[in-house]
Design a protein around this motif. Sequence first.
Motif, mmCIF file in Angstrom:
data_model
loop_
_atom_site.group_PDB
_atom_site.id
_atom_site.type_symbol
_atom_site.label_atom_id
_atom_site.label_comp_id
_atom_site.label_asym_id
_atom_site.label_seq_id
_atom_site.Cartn_x
_atom_site.Cartn_y
_atom_site.Cartn_z
ATOM 1 N N TYR A 44 0.710 -1.242 -0.065
ATOM 2 C CA TYR A 44 -0.031 -0.101 -0.035
ATOM 3 C C TYR A 44 1.040 1.077 0.103
ATOM 4 O O TYR A 44 0.371 2.164 -0.452
ATOM 5 C CB TYR A 44 -0.849 0.007 1.265
ATOM 6 N N PHE A 45 2.065 1.121 0.542
ATOM 7 C CA PHE A 45 2.949 2.460 0.757
ATOM 8 C C PHE A 45 4.141 2.240 -0.002
ATOM 9 O O PHE A 45 4.964 1.115 0.117
ATOM 10 C CB PHE A 45 3.256 2.341 2.322
ATOM 11 N N GLY A 46 4.557 3.214 -0.662
ATOM 12 C CA GLY A 46 6.005 3.373 -1.364
ATOM 13 C C GLY A 46 6.641 4.909 -1.081
ATOM 14 O O GLY A 46 5.790 5.702 -1.223
ATOM 15 N N CYS A 47 7.920 4.927 -0.842
ATOM 16 C CA CYS A 47 8.573 6.154 -0.691
ATOM 17 C C CYS A 47 9.930 5.968 -1.232
ATOM 18 O O CYS A 47 10.627 5.370 -0.628
ATOM 19 C CB CYS A 47 8.480 6.715 1.000
ATOM 20 N N ALA A 48 10.160 6.641 -2.228
ATOM 21 C CA ALA A 48 11.641 6.934 -3.030
ATOM 22 C C ALA A 48 12.328 7.773 -2.256
ATOM 23 O O ALA A 48 12.155 9.061 -1.968
ATOM 24 C CB ALA A 48 11.438 7.232 -4.437
ATOM 25 N N MET A 49 13.439 7.162 -1.532
ATOM 26 C CA MET A 49 14.270 7.993 -0.725
ATOM 27 C C MET A 49 15.473 8.561 -1.586
ATOM 28 O O MET A 49 15.246 9.423 -1.869
ATOM 29 C CB MET A 49 14.964 7.137 0.530
ATOM 30 N N GLY A 50 16.652 7.715 -1.841
ATOM 31 C CA GLY A 50 17.767 8.295 -2.328
ATOM 32 C C GLY A 50 17.704 8.207 -3.852
ATOM 33 O O GLY A 50 16.915 7.039 -4.442
ATOM 34 N N VAL A 51 18.383 8.979 -4.579
ATOM 35 C CA VAL A 51 18.269 8.930 -5.917
ATOM 36 C C VAL A 51 19.796 9.071 -6.532
ATOM 37 O O VAL A 51 20.457 9.949 -6.074
ATOM 38 C CB VAL A 51 17.441 9.574 -6.822
ATOM 39 N N ASN A 52 20.424 8.220 -7.388
ATOM 40 C CA ASN A 52 21.684 8.475 -7.713
ATOM 41 C C ASN A 52 21.596 9.052 -9.056
ATOM 42 O O ASN A 52 20.592 9.427 -9.695
ATOM 43 C CB ASN A 52 22.580 7.183 -7.926
ATOM 44 N N ASN A 53 22.811 9.549 -9.729
ATOM 45 C CA ASN A 53 22.910 10.100 -11.093
ATOM 46 C C ASN A 53 22.350 9.400 -12.412
ATOM 47 O O ASN A 53 22.408 9.821 -13.272
ATOM 48 C CB ASN A 53 24.045 10.938 -11.139
ATOM 49 N N GLN A 54 22.096 8.101 -12.061
ATOM 50 C CA GLN A 54 21.626 7.205 -13.293
ATOM 51 C C GLN A 54 20.046 7.410 -13.121
ATOM 52 O O GLN A 54 19.480 6.965 -13.992
ATOM 53 C CB GLN A 54 22.112 5.839 -12.894
ATOM 54 N N GLY A 55 19.338 7.855 -12.087
ATOM 55 C CA GLY A 55 18.130 8.141 -11.917
ATOM 56 C C GLY A 55 17.488 6.708 -11.134
ATOM 57 O O GLY A 55 16.470 6.417 -11.034
ATOM 58 N N TRP A 56 18.477 5.794 -10.661
ATOM 59 C CA TRP A 56 17.872 4.753 -9.847
ATOM 60 C C TRP A 56 17.786 5.438 -8.358
ATOM 61 O O TRP A 56 18.435 5.982 -7.913
ATOM 62 C CB TRP A 56 19.373 3.916 -9.762
ATOM 63 N N THR A 57 16.584 4.609 -7.974
ATOM 64 C CA THR A 57 16.085 5.252 -6.436
ATOM 65 C C THR A 57 16.245 3.839 -5.515
ATOM 66 O O THR A 57 16.253 2.741 -5.859
ATOM 67 C CB THR A 57 14.639 5.676 -6.488
ATOM 68 N N GLU A 58 16.451 4.379 -4.316
ATOM 69 C CA GLU A 58 16.411 3.254 -3.364
ATOM 70 C C GLU A 58 14.932 3.608 -2.638
ATOM 71 O O GLU A 58 14.875 5.023 -2.124
ATOM 72 C CB GLU A 58 17.288 3.230 -2.279
ATOM 73 N N THR A 59 13.934 2.955 -2.380
ATOM 74 C CA THR A 59 12.614 2.980 -1.862
ATOM 75 C C THR A 59 12.211 2.070 -0.987
ATOM 76 O O THR A 59 12.430 1.119 -1.025
ATOM 77 C CB THR A 59 11.730 2.788 -3.195
ATOM 78 N N GLN A 60 11.512 2.683 0.001
ATOM 79 C CA GLN A 60 10.968 2.025 1.049
ATOM 80 C C GLN A 60 9.563 1.430 0.608
ATOM 81 O O GLN A 60 8.870 2.395 -0.081
ATOM 82 C CB GLN A 60 10.600 2.942 2.227
ATOM 83 N N TYR A 61 8.976 0.247 0.912
ATOM 84 C CA TYR A 61 7.912 -0.453 0.395
ATOM 85 C C TYR A 61 7.109 -0.899 1.719
ATOM 86 O O TYR A 61 7.935 -1.687 2.251
ATOM 87 C CB TYR A 61 7.884 -1.422 -0.568
ATOM 88 N N GLY A 62 5.877 -0.792 1.881
ATOM 89 C CA GLY A 62 5.246 -1.375 2.976
ATOM 90 C C GLY A 62 4.139 -2.335 2.556
ATOM 91 O O GLY A 62 3.405 -2.077 1.625
ATOM 92 N N VAL A 63 3.807 -3.178 3.066
ATOM 93 C CA VAL A 63 2.818 -4.474 3.031
ATOM 94 C C VAL A 63 1.795 -4.542 4.009
ATOM 95 O O VAL A 63 2.563 -4.337 5.357
ATOM 96 C CB VAL A 63 3.439 -5.842 2.637
ATOM 97 N N LEU A 64 0.568 -4.435 3.795
ATOM 98 C CA LEU A 64 -0.513 -4.279 5.052
ATOM 99 C C LEU A 64 -1.061 -5.889 5.099
ATOM 100 O O LEU A 64 -1.345 -6.401 4.068
ATOM 101 C CB LEU A 64 -1.468 -3.464 4.557
#
Length: 418
Positions: A44-64
Amino acid sequence: MNTLRQLCNFRIPCVTTIVLACAGNAVAQASYRVTDLGTLHNGYFGCAMGVNNQGWTETQYGVLDASGKLVKGRVAITIDEFKLDLGTLGGPNSWDNPFGGEINDRGEAVGYSETSVPDPDGEDVCGFGTHLTCRPFLWQYFHMSALPTLGGNNAQASAMNNRGQIIGFAENGILDSTCPANTTNNRIALPVLWEKGQPRPLPTVGSDPDGAADAINDRGQVVGYSGTCTAALHAVLWENGKASPLPDLGTGATAFGINDRGLIVGLVGSPDNSTYYAALWQNGVLTNLRTLPGDFTAIASGINNKGQVVGSTQDANFNWSHAFIWQDGVMTDLGTLFPASSNLSPTMANQINERGQISGMATVLSGPHTGETHAFLATPVDESIDKSVADVVTTQPKLPANVGKQLLPRFRPGQFDR
């Protein structure tokens, strides 16, 4: 209640109506092509935190679960719409710290994960309510490995640079005398720098027992905070092994980002301690960026080498309200620069890379996923826009109450939960 304490108890916000802020300069700003990074594992939940110069993101995802409780948190790397679950260190959940640069240009990532070992002191540093030990991780070559602590049971990694230096905080195992009775996480936590896998504590300011490092640039300069179990007393720059407190308005501050030019962003408490504002430090001088019209607080979390700043605002109830970009002395509601076709109302902007791409989270406006919180990546484009999501009234998402504890597990000036 102290406003800065309320920040650590907040629920992930809801936006009831998007306010069209800074409408006068919406056309002058770049518009964006928006990629909805969605959720993971039917969550239900997603939040992209870091992004590098290639446009790759490190993202938090939550499951309910069926009752709407957050039962699983996972960190993933997203490339366009492809998602790679990074897994865990043996426990059920992994996560990453807010606002940090958790992924570098080589695609190496850091964060923190539960192990399968119960915490012998009953702490819950990962924040999922499981009371399992929490360890920082380095993910590289498709493998997650644990980083050592400073002798305690728990630690978290917040960011890493392109030189492979990693920063965060780590417990040393000593009971923190500044923690009130019945505090769950009650061990001294120190700012730490990991180099070649080995931890080195960074000094705090004066007699402060605690601190955390939040961001590091490619020159090895580190920023974060120094304080006690319950209060972030100083925003700090660490350079050449020395801790230098940054100026504030008398009620505390925290630094969340630093670019390669040494410009620092974060938040600063208001003089009356009633709220906090986005802050920029340059050559030791504080600039109060304040907040968007109609909002109560602001946090500046990311800055690139062009000096573009991104961050987030909250309303008077400490609900996430708007994402913003600050450039050329002007703070603009990022939602006014999203095309209506994105179907997203951005409520948080975390990082901005050298291409101007922005990572964050947003509320879905309509369709089968209405009200969900999705991660996004916004890429600047030259074309003009004729309609904004600010023209659309959003619904109020019903987010699980415990998501906020993972999003900001140890927050900052004034008082924060541990």
